[in-house]
Scaffold this motif. Structure first.
Motif, mmCIF file in Angstrom:
data_model
loop_
_atom_site.group_PDB
_atom_site.id
_atom_site.type_symbol
_atom_site.label_atom_id
_atom_site.label_comp_id
_atom_site.label_asym_id
_atom_site.label_seq_id
_atom_site.Cartn_x
_atom_site.Cartn_y
_atom_site.Cartn_z
ATOM 1 N N TYR A 184 2.514 16.261 -6.336
ATOM 2 C CA TYR A 184 2.187 14.696 -6.085
ATOM 3 C C TYR A 184 2.633 14.117 -4.718
ATOM 4 N N ASP A 185 3.889 14.362 -4.672
ATOM 5 C CA ASP A 185 4.416 13.699 -3.352
ATOM 6 C C ASP A 185 3.929 14.411 -2.190
ATOM 7 N N GLY A 186 3.617 15.813 -2.253
ATOM 8 C CA GLY A 186 2.995 16.368 -1.025
ATOM 9 C C GLY A 186 1.657 15.745 -1.022
ATOM 10 N N LEU A 187 0.751 15.856 -1.854
ATOM 11 C CA LEU A 187 -0.451 15.094 -1.590
ATOM 12 C C LEU A 187 -0.414 13.719 -1.087
ATOM 13 N N ILE A 188 0.303 12.956 -1.735
ATOM 14 C CA ILE A 188 0.476 11.485 -1.304
ATOM 15 C C ILE A 188 0.667 11.555 0.271
ATOM 16 N N GLU A 189 1.750 12.398 0.477
ATOM 17 C CA GLU A 189 2.056 12.311 2.105
ATOM 18 C C GLU A 189 0.913 12.888 2.942
ATOM 19 N N SER A 190 0.182 13.789 2.415
ATOM 20 C CA SER A 190 -1.058 14.230 3.220
ATOM 21 C C SER A 190 -1.965 13.177 3.449
ATOM 22 N N TYR A 191 -2.267 12.243 2.325
ATOM 23 C CA TYR A 191 -3.144 11.383 2.455
ATOM 24 C C TYR A 191 -2.649 9.995 3.715
ATOM 25 N N ARG A 192 -1.318 10.047 3.521
ATOM 26 C CA ARG A 192 -0.591 9.222 4.816
ATOM 27 C C ARG A 192 -1.014 10.038 6.001
ATOM 28 N N VAL A 193 -0.622 11.054 6.100
ATOM 29 C CA VAL A 193 -1.107 11.863 7.460
ATOM 30 C C VAL A 193 -2.387 11.700 7.891
ATOM 31 N N ALA A 240 -4.302 13.182 -7.434
ATOM 32 C CA ALA A 240 -3.169 13.862 -6.993
ATOM 33 C C ALA A 240 -2.295 13.957 -8.305
ATOM 34 N N GLN A 241 -2.146 12.892 -9.215
ATOM 35 C CA GLN A 241 -1.520 12.920 -10.333
ATOM 36 C C GLN A 241 -2.153 13.911 -11.332
ATOM 37 N N LEU A 242 -3.371 14.299 -11.432
ATOM 38 C CA LEU A 242 -3.817 15.391 -12.203
ATOM 39 C C LEU A 242 -3.290 16.793 -11.733
ATOM 40 N N ILE A 243 -3.698 16.759 -10.518
ATOM 41 C CA ILE A 243 -3.131 18.198 -9.845
ATOM 42 C C ILE A 243 -1.669 18.494 -10.160
ATOM 43 N N ALA A 244 -0.683 17.653 -9.941
ATOM 44 C CA ALA A 244 0.623 17.684 -10.285
ATOM 45 C C ALA A 244 0.773 17.712 -11.624
ATOM 46 N N ARG A 245 0.112 17.220 -12.541
ATOM 47 C CA ARG A 245 0.386 17.424 -14.093
ATOM 48 C C ARG A 245 0.173 18.722 -14.426
ATOM 49 N N SER A 246 -1.100 19.280 -13.903
ATOM 50 C CA SER A 246 -1.587 20.483 -14.445
ATOM 51 C C SER A 246 -0.811 21.589 -13.990
ATOM 52 N N LEU A 276 0.832 -1.206 0.004
ATOM 53 C CA LEU A 276 0.027 -0.147 0.023
ATOM 54 C C LEU A 276 0.784 1.414 0.089
ATOM 55 N N ARG A 277 1.844 1.296 0.634
ATOM 56 C CA ARG A 277 2.769 2.404 0.769
ATOM 57 C C ARG A 277 3.414 2.688 -0.706
ATOM 58 N N HIS A 278 3.591 1.478 -1.534
ATOM 59 C CA HIS A 278 4.261 1.906 -2.612
ATOM 60 C C HIS A 278 3.245 1.947 -3.802
ATOM 61 N N TYR A 279 1.969 1.700 -3.848
ATOM 62 C CA TYR A 279 1.087 1.836 -4.620
ATOM 63 C C TYR A 279 1.135 3.211 -5.630
ATOM 64 N N PRO A 280 1.123 4.320 -4.776
ATOM 65 C CA PRO A 280 1.161 5.589 -5.415
ATOM 66 C C PRO A 280 2.502 5.786 -6.167
ATOM 67 N N ASP A 281 3.479 4.956 -6.250
ATOM 68 C CA ASP A 281 4.571 5.008 -7.070
ATOM 69 C C ASP A 281 4.277 4.632 -8.560
ATOM 70 N N THR A 282 3.155 3.602 -8.702
ATOM 71 C CA THR A 282 2.914 3.274 -9.894
ATOM 72 C C THR A 282 2.326 4.529 -10.837
ATOM 73 N N PHE A 283 1.769 5.510 -10.208
ATOM 74 C CA PHE A 283 0.934 6.681 -10.881
ATOM 75 C C PHE A 283 2.240 7.659 -10.952
ATOM 76 N N ARG A 284 3.121 7.770 -9.927
ATOM 77 C CA ARG A 284 4.136 8.723 -10.035
ATOM 78 C C ARG A 284 5.049 8.529 -11.438
#
Length: 191
Positions: A176-185, A163-169, A85-93
């Motif tokens: 992206y990294d900041g949003l993923i971290e906020s999801y963890r927090v 998160a990917q959409l926002i980072a790309r825009s 689960l921790r590495h799942y966001p890497d697939t989109f990154r």
């Protein structure tokens, strides 16, 4: 039976079409531009894909099949579902790391009103594959009960894709990294 050059040409078309669709969506798939990008005549594409819908469906199917293999590989590499689960966001990154591209199926999902049904089916399968994998991993990790795993899986999938959409825009992978971290927090993803 197709010869090796036929298989190679088809694969080259799919690779180039994937890159175009990740940058411009289904609407950006253009046989003339695609042919120019890979150095063939536009008519040669029709040999492999009779229509843009056939090409779009093949690209989306290939994309979700590779994504499913990546997720299965992630599960196979780690016996720890929390680690998965921790590495799942890497697939989109990875798409963002590759020319600030989007997940192909997320991009196409945004175009759903204009997609042929055959393409829509493959795009939905991508989401279904991700949600099913996340649901299994969430259950294995005992993060949520079985009755809540699919709902939580959908929330994670939507959050990571968003998160990917926002980072790309903003052309800013640090968003992206900041949003993923906020999801963890917030507890949506494991810390």
């Amino acid at each position: 039976m197709k010869n090796d050059s036929g298989l190679n040409s088809r694969e080259r078309i799919l690779v180039a079409a994937t890159k175009i669709a990740q940058a411009h969506g289904y609407s950006g798939l253009n046989y003339r531009q695609l042919a120019e990008d890979i150095g063939i005549k536009p008519a040669s594409i029709y040999h492999h894909f009779a229509s843009k819908a056939d090409l779009g469906a093949a690209v989306a199917r290939r994309y979700w099949e590779k994504s499913a293999a990546t997720l299965d590989g992630l599960w196979a590499e780690s016996a720890d579902p929390i680690d998965c689960l921790r590495h799942y966001p890497d697939t989109f990154r990875k798409a963002l790391e590759s020319g600030n591209r989007m997940c192909l199926c997320s991009f196409m999902a945004a175009e759903s009103d204009d997609l042929p049904e055959v393409v829509t089916k493959e795009v939905r399968t991508f989401a279904d594959v991700n949600v099913a994998w996340l649901s299994r991993v969430l259950s294995a990790a005992a993060v949520v009960g079985a009755e809540d795993s699919e709902r939580r899986a959908r929330a994670i999938f939507a959050a990571v894709a968003g998160a990917q959409l926002i980072a790309r825009s903003r052309s800013d992978i640090s968003l992206y990294d900041g949003l993923i971290e906020s999801y963890r927090v917030a507890g949506l993803l494991p810390a």
